[in-house]
Design a protein around this motif. Structure first.
Motif, PDB file in Angstrom:
ATOM      1  N   LYS A  43     108.013 141.327  -5.365  1.00  0.00           N
ATOM      2  CA  LYS A  43     107.878 140.200  -6.302  1.00  0.00           C
ATOM      3  C   LYS A  43     109.221 139.858  -6.938  1.00  0.00           C
ATOM      4  O   LYS A  43     109.559 138.677  -7.092  1.00  0.00           O
ATOM      5  CB  LYS A  43     106.831 140.524  -7.363  1.00  0.00           C
ATOM      6  N   HIS A  44     109.981 140.881  -7.305  1.00  0.00           N
ATOM      7  CA  HIS A  44     111.308 140.638  -7.877  1.00  0.00           C
ATOM      8  C   HIS A  44     112.205 139.906  -6.874  1.00  0.00           C
ATOM      9  O   HIS A  44     112.887 138.929  -7.226  1.00  0.00           O
ATOM     10  CB  HIS A  44     111.938 141.973  -8.285  1.00  0.00           C
ATOM     11  N   LEU A  45     112.185 140.346  -5.628  1.00  0.00           N
ATOM     12  CA  LEU A  45     113.021 139.717  -4.601  1.00  0.00           C
ATOM     13  C   LEU A  45     112.578 138.289  -4.308  1.00  0.00           C
ATOM     14  O   LEU A  45     113.413 137.406  -4.079  1.00  0.00           O
ATOM     15  CB  LEU A  45     112.958 140.553  -3.318  1.00  0.00           C
ATOM     16  N   LEU A  46     111.276 138.046  -4.338  1.00  0.00           N
ATOM     17  CA  LEU A  46     110.791 136.698  -4.064  1.00  0.00           C
ATOM     18  C   LEU A  46     111.146 135.755  -5.216  1.00  0.00           C
ATOM     19  O   LEU A  46     111.460 134.576  -4.984  1.00  0.00           O
ATOM     20  CB  LEU A  46     109.282 136.713  -3.810  1.00  0.00           C
ATOM     21  N   ARG A  47     111.131 136.255  -6.443  1.00  0.00           N
ATOM     22  CA  ARG A  47     111.579 135.426  -7.572  1.00  0.00           C
ATOM     23  C   ARG A  47     113.046 135.047  -7.417  1.00  0.00           C
ATOM     24  O   ARG A  47     113.445 133.918  -7.720  1.00  0.00           O
ATOM     25  CB  ARG A  47     111.366 136.159  -8.894  1.00  0.00           C
TER      26      ARG A  47
ATOM     27  N   GLN B  72     106.443 132.829  -9.205  1.00  0.00           N
ATOM     28  CA  GLN B  72     106.332 133.443 -10.523  1.00  0.00           C
ATOM     29  C   GLN B  72     105.257 134.529 -10.489  1.00  0.00           C
ATOM     30  O   GLN B  72     104.468 134.608  -9.552  1.00  0.00           O
ATOM     31  CB  GLN B  72     106.008 132.402 -11.598  1.00  0.00           C
ATOM     32  N   ASP B  73     105.226 135.368 -11.532  1.00  0.00           N
ATOM     33  CA  ASP B  73     104.283 136.479 -11.563  1.00  0.00           C
ATOM     34  C   ASP B  73     103.542 136.576 -12.898  1.00  0.00           C
ATOM     35  O   ASP B  73     103.019 137.627 -13.231  1.00  0.00           O
ATOM     36  CB  ASP B  73     105.021 137.794 -11.267  1.00  0.00           C
ATOM     37  N   GLU B  74     103.509 135.479 -13.660  1.00  0.00           N
ATOM     38  CA  GLU B  74     102.778 135.485 -14.930  1.00  0.00           C
ATOM     39  C   GLU B  74     101.344 135.000 -14.757  1.00  0.00           C
ATOM     40  O   GLU B  74     100.436 135.472 -15.438  1.00  0.00           O
ATOM     41  CB  GLU B  74     103.491 134.608 -15.960  1.00  0.00           C
ATOM     42  N   HIS B  75     101.137 134.038 -13.882  1.00  0.00           N
ATOM     43  CA  HIS B  75      99.822 133.440 -13.676  1.00  0.00           C
ATOM     44  C   HIS B  75      99.308 133.816 -12.291  1.00  0.00           C
ATOM     45  O   HIS B  75     100.046 133.805 -11.313  1.00  0.00           O
ATOM     46  CB  HIS B  75      99.900 131.918 -13.797  1.00  0.00           C
ATOM     47  N   GLY B  76      98.026 134.139 -12.201  1.00  0.00           N
ATOM     48  CA  GLY B  76      97.429 134.484 -10.922  1.00  0.00           C
ATOM     49  C   GLY B  76      96.037 135.040 -11.112  1.00  0.00           C
ATOM     50  O   GLY B  76      95.395 134.819 -12.149  1.00  0.00           O
ATOM     51  N   TYR B  77      95.538 135.764 -10.127  1.00  0.00           N
ATOM     52  CA  TYR B  77      94.208 136.347 -10.204  1.00  0.00           C
ATOM     53  C   TYR B  77      94.230 137.628 -11.039  1.00  0.00           C
ATOM     54  O   TYR B  77      95.248 138.322 -11.114  1.00  0.00           O
ATOM     55  CB  TYR B  77      93.684 136.685  -8.805  1.00  0.00           C
TER      56      TYR B  77
ATOM     57  N   GLY C 192     108.465 129.233   2.645  1.00  0.00           N
ATOM     58  CA  GLY C 192     108.420 130.084   3.830  1.00  0.00           C
ATOM     59  C   GLY C 192     109.804 130.545   4.237  1.00  0.00           C
ATOM     60  O   GLY C 192     110.015 131.722   4.582  1.00  0.00           O
ATOM     61  N   GLU C 193     110.760 129.638   4.205  1.00  0.00           N
ATOM     62  CA  GLU C 193     112.140 130.020   4.507  1.00  0.00           C
ATOM     63  C   GLU C 193     112.639 131.089   3.539  1.00  0.00           C
ATOM     64  O   GLU C 193     113.229 132.104   3.931  1.00  0.00           O
ATOM     65  CB  GLU C 193     113.054 128.793   4.423  1.00  0.00           C
ATOM     66  N   ALA C 194     112.410 130.859   2.244  1.00  0.00           N
ATOM     67  CA  ALA C 194     112.909 131.768   1.222  1.00  0.00           C
ATOM     68  C   ALA C 194     112.281 133.148   1.311  1.00  0.00           C
ATOM     69  O   ALA C 194     112.919 134.162   0.988  1.00  0.00           O
ATOM     70  CB  ALA C 194     112.671 131.170  -0.165  1.00  0.00           C
TER      71      ALA C 194
END
Length: 375
Positions: free
Chosen positions: A290-294, A301-306, A360-362
């Motif tokens: 998650k850190h790398l994808l940010r 982002q990782d604040e909103h989700g299921y 997808g590229e990122a």
């Protein structure tokens, strides 16, 4: 004035057309289930007229609470799609738009046609780096194709990516197009480094039948493929049956299942916290990915989700949970919005195909960053 939908992924029910300001429609159910949310149709003969298109049955849709803040998409050429004014009144979704030509298309999200799917497979094969294999056939005898990129040696890490288990989530195949196009770029150093250590197994479209039929969520037999992984049937969910068998043959070190979410206007992931084997190693891998994808994409982002599953409470009939438990690996469901990314909104286009493609590229950069820690 005429409305039609007899084309790839087309879906709508016409109630009445009494005038440009009172076009009454219903969102059609999937061909063999009660899920209803996807629409895609053509309007002709209304150039420069202010049209009011009324979808009358929001309370019958799969996610009736998801329509607030939603804007439909439109196109004149089915290449360039843009958002049009859309709002909710009671039980109705209303599009108000004055088309600038006599032929205009409206859709729930930017489509990704079966022809585009076949073209993507052809492009990948022509690169010389990708092997196309046939895993089996769908309920309606369409091909289930796997794209394999890499050396396929035992020491390679095995990266699996599946998309579009739910056929109306077309952003998932746009995502795969971006990822595989970059992966096949011999001038891209990240892709070259990845392929030195990993083999990628990619299923661009898990649900070709549902895609052509204009379904939101199910295949031609009415099966929700993302609830079939624990015990798939060759009769009703052959798509999962064949892909799962191939995974058991190759093994999996990293799994990404690409989806779209009707309600949440953000890009996020859902992991395997609820599977029995979840441990500190997998938790650390999740956090780092998650850190790398940010870092790779500000769209993520990782604040909103299921809400996260409680320990032991995961639904193992879902792809991410089954793969994570079966292979004790990093496994994520990645979700993109049908609406817009509220962190980086775009009033003209919302979240769309090109933004999905860029994500997808990122994502390849995030995969490269985590690769050495997968085993």
């Amino acid at each position: 004035m005429k409305i039609s939908c007899n084309f790839d992924a087309g879906s709508i029910e016409v109630v009445s057309i009494t005038g440009f300001d009172d076009i009454q429609l219903r969102i059609r159910k999937d061909n063999a289930s009660d899920f209803a949310q996807w629409f895609y149709f053509r309007l002709q003969g209304a150039a420069y007229e202010t049209c009011k298109l009324r979808f009358l049955n929001l309370n019958e849709t799969a996610y009736p609470y998801s329509w607030d803040g939603y804007q439909a998409v439109a196109s004149y050429d089915r290449v360039n799609w843009f958002r049009v004014p859309t709002h909710v009144e009671g039980n109705e979704l209303i599009i108000e738009h004055a088309p600038l030509a006599d032929s205009v298309y409206y859709a729930y999200f930017e489509p990704y046609s079966h022809e585009q799917h076949l073209n993507l497979i052809g492009m990948a094969q022509s690169s010389g780096l990708c092997q196309v294999s046939d895993l089996g056939s769908t309920v309606q005898q369409r091909d289930i194709n796997l794209l394999t990129v890499g050396h396929e040696v035992e020491s390679d890490l095995k990266v699996w990516i599946t998309a579009r288990q739910h056929p109306g989530e077309t952003m998932a195949e746009w995502f795969v197009e971006g990822l595989i196009t970059r992966l096949l770029d011999t001038q891209d150093p990240t892709s070259r480094a990845l392929l030195d250590r990993a083999t990628f197994y990619i299923v661009p479209n898990m649900n070709p039948d549902g895609s052509v039929l204009g379904n939101l969520r199910t295949n031609a037999a009415g099966a929700n493929l993302n609830r079939e992984w624990l015990n798939p049937s060759v009769e009703t969910s052959p798509e999962v049956f064949h892909v799962r068998n191939k995974m058991l043959e190759t093994g999996v070190d990293l799994f990404l299942d690409i989806h779209g979410d009707e309600t949440i206007p953000y890009i996020f992931v859902a992991g395997t916290e609820g599977v029995p084997s979840y441990d500190e190693r997998v938790a650390k891998l999740e956090d780092k990915f998650k850190h790398l994808l940010r870092l790779s994409s500000p769209d993520f982002q990782d604040e909103h989700g299921y809400d996260k599953d409680a320990p032991g409470a995961a639904n193992l009939s879902m792809a991410t949970a089954w793969v994570g438990e079966q292979f004790k690996c990093l496994a994520y469901t990645l979700e993109m919005p049908f609406k817009d990314n509220d962190n980086l909104p775009d009033d003209d286009y919302g979240w769309n195909g090109q933004r999905s493609l860029r994500l997808g590229e990122a994502t390849l950069s995030a995969i490269y960053g985590i690769l050495q820690e997968l085993r």
